[in-house]
Design a protein around this motif. Structure first.
Motif, short mmCIF file in Angstrom:
data_model
loop_
_atom_site.label_atom_id
_atom_site.label_comp_id
_atom_site.label_asym_id
_atom_site.label_seq_id
_atom_site.Cartn_x
_atom_site.Cartn_y
_atom_site.Cartn_z
N ARG A 71 -16.82 -10.19 -102.63
CA ARG A 71 -16.82 -8.72 -102.62
C ARG A 71 -18.24 -8.18 -102.53
O ARG A 71 -19.17 -8.76 -103.07
CB ARG A 71 -16.16 -8.19 -103.88
N SER A 72 -18.39 -7.04 -101.90
CA SER A 72 -19.71 -6.42 -101.79
C SER A 72 -20.14 -5.87 -103.15
O SER A 72 -19.31 -5.64 -104.04
CB SER A 72 -19.68 -5.30 -100.75
N VAL A 73 -21.44 -5.68 -103.30
CA VAL A 73 -22.01 -5.19 -104.55
C VAL A 73 -22.92 -4.01 -104.23
O VAL A 73 -23.77 -4.09 -103.35
CB VAL A 73 -22.83 -6.30 -105.26
N ASN A 74 -22.74 -2.92 -104.96
CA ASN A 74 -23.58 -1.75 -104.80
C ASN A 74 -24.88 -1.99 -105.57
O ASN A 74 -24.87 -2.07 -106.80
CB ASN A 74 -22.87 -0.50 -105.32
N LEU A 75 -26.00 -2.09 -104.87
CA LEU A 75 -27.29 -2.34 -105.50
C LEU A 75 -28.08 -1.06 -105.77
O LEU A 75 -29.24 -1.12 -106.18
CB LEU A 75 -28.14 -3.29 -104.64
N ASP A 76 -27.47 0.09 -105.56
CA ASP A 76 -28.15 1.36 -105.79
C ASP A 76 -28.67 1.42 -107.23
O ASP A 76 -27.92 1.25 -108.18
CB ASP A 76 -27.19 2.52 -105.52
N GLY A 77 -29.98 1.62 -107.39
CA GLY A 77 -30.59 1.69 -108.71
C GLY A 77 -31.05 0.35 -109.27
O GLY A 77 -31.70 0.31 -110.31
N TRP A 78 -30.73 -0.76 -108.60
CA TRP A 78 -31.20 -2.07 -109.05
C TRP A 78 -32.70 -2.14 -108.77
O TRP A 78 -33.22 -1.45 -107.89
CB TRP A 78 -30.48 -3.19 -108.31
N THR A 79 -33.41 -3.01 -109.51
CA THR A 79 -34.85 -3.14 -109.31
C THR A 79 -35.25 -4.60 -109.11
O THR A 79 -34.61 -5.52 -109.64
CB THR A 79 -35.64 -2.57 -110.50
N LEU A 80 -36.34 -4.77 -108.36
CA LEU A 80 -36.98 -6.06 -108.15
C LEU A 80 -38.44 -5.85 -108.53
O LEU A 80 -39.10 -4.97 -107.96
CB LEU A 80 -36.85 -6.49 -106.69
N SER A 81 -38.93 -6.62 -109.51
CA SER A 81 -40.30 -6.38 -109.99
C SER A 81 -41.06 -7.68 -110.19
O SER A 81 -40.46 -8.75 -110.27
CB SER A 81 -40.26 -5.59 -111.30
N ASP A 82 -42.39 -7.55 -110.27
CA ASP A 82 -43.24 -8.69 -110.54
C ASP A 82 -43.81 -8.57 -111.95
O ASP A 82 -43.52 -7.60 -112.67
CB ASP A 82 -44.35 -8.81 -109.49
N GLU A 83 -44.63 -9.54 -112.35
CA GLU A 83 -45.19 -9.54 -113.71
C GLU A 83 -46.16 -8.39 -113.95
O GLU A 83 -46.39 -8.00 -115.09
CB GLU A 83 -45.90 -10.87 -113.99
N ASP A 84 -46.77 -7.85 -112.89
CA ASP A 84 -47.74 -6.76 -113.03
C ASP A 84 -47.07 -5.39 -113.06
O ASP A 84 -47.75 -4.37 -113.14
CB ASP A 84 -48.76 -6.80 -111.90
N GLY A 85 -45.76 -5.34 -112.95
CA GLY A 85 -45.05 -4.08 -113.03
C GLY A 85 -44.80 -3.39 -111.70
O GLY A 85 -44.27 -2.28 -111.67
N HIS A 86 -45.17 -4.04 -110.59
CA HIS A 86 -44.81 -3.47 -109.28
C HIS A 86 -43.29 -3.53 -109.16
O HIS A 86 -42.71 -4.61 -109.30
CB HIS A 86 -45.44 -4.27 -108.14
N THR A 87 -42.67 -2.40 -108.92
CA THR A 87 -41.20 -2.35 -108.91
C THR A 87 -40.68 -1.72 -107.64
O THR A 87 -41.14 -0.66 -107.24
CB THR A 87 -40.70 -1.55 -110.13
N TYR A 88 -39.71 -2.39 -107.04
CA TYR A 88 -38.98 -1.85 -105.89
C TYR A 88 -37.60 -1.47 -106.40
O TYR A 88 -36.92 -2.27 -107.05
CB TYR A 88 -38.86 -2.88 -104.77
N THR A 89 -37.15 -0.25 -106.10
CA THR A 89 -35.83 0.20 -106.51
C THR A 89 -34.94 0.32 -105.28
O THR A 89 -35.30 0.99 -104.31
CB THR A 89 -35.91 1.57 -107.22
N PHE A 90 -33.80 -0.36 -105.32
CA PHE A 90 -32.83 -0.28 -104.22
C PHE A 90 -32.25 1.12 -104.18
O PHE A 90 -31.84 1.65 -105.21
CB PHE A 90 -31.71 -1.31 -104.41
#
Length: 191
Positions: A71-90
């Motif tokens: 099944r598909s998953v809604n990633l709206d609002g999910w985040t991908l980040s590194d140790e330095d706090g750089h964050t990408y928000t879907f």
């Protein structure tokens, strides 16, 4: 009469316990089967070639996120980040079942299979870092770590498999790629 009643009651209780023991795991397995399984499946933390901060070089640095469920998953609002706090928000993104999306560091046009952080600087540290995936409720979903300051042993999220020898692969690669591969057949990620 009392002995017969007790025997019948005991037999009924044993039968109910057996049915309950068999039925409970089946229903629990059904619930788990439909829970989305999203994980970090691959990381290219050191873009091939010179690190000249060109958009082409930035986009060769990426993280892949895979939905292993049907099944598909809604990633709206999910985040991908590194140790330095750089964050990408879907933002308004739905990952299809059994599909993978590649999240590039640089600028570009988002598609079904490629998303762009629209950054002008590198995010992932070539020496050591951790990519962390969190859901829209900020709950931990998965992570991938690499680096020799971790004793050449890093763990892959909640799956309990390990990456070993990251430094050796980076140095041995002919085009200077530092790349964390997908799961090997034995379930361990080995470089």
């Amino acid at each position: 009469m009392k002995v017969t009643t007790r025997r019948l009651a005991s037999a009924a209780l044993v039968a109910a316990a057996v049915v309950g023991a068999v039925a409970l795991p089946a229903s629990a397995a059904d619930v788990r089967m439909y829970q989305p399984r999203v994980q970090i499946s691959d990381v290219q933390y050191d873009s091939p070639g010179r690190d000249d901060r060109s958009n082409r070089s930035l986009n060769r640095e990426w993280v892949e996120v895979t939905n292993t469920a049907r099944r598909s998953v809604n990633l709206d609002g999910w985040t991908l980040s590194d140790e330095d706090g750089h964050t990408y928000t879907f933002d308004s993104y739905r990952l299809a079942g059994r599909a993978t999306v590649r999240i590039h560091t640089g600028e570009g046009r988002d598609t079904r299979t490629d998303l762009f952080q629209d950054r002008r600087n590198y995010v992932w540290d070539n020496r050591s870092d951790t990519a962390t995936l969190r859901n829209d409720r900020d709950r931990f979903v998965d992570e991938a770590s690499w680096g020799n300051d971790r004793g050449d042993r890093s763990e892959w999220g909640d799956r309990g498999t390990a990456v070993t020898g990251v430094t050796a692969v980076s140095a041995a690669s002919t085009d200077a790629q530092a790349h964390v591969p997908a799961t090997a057949e034995d379930g361990a990620r080995t470089l």
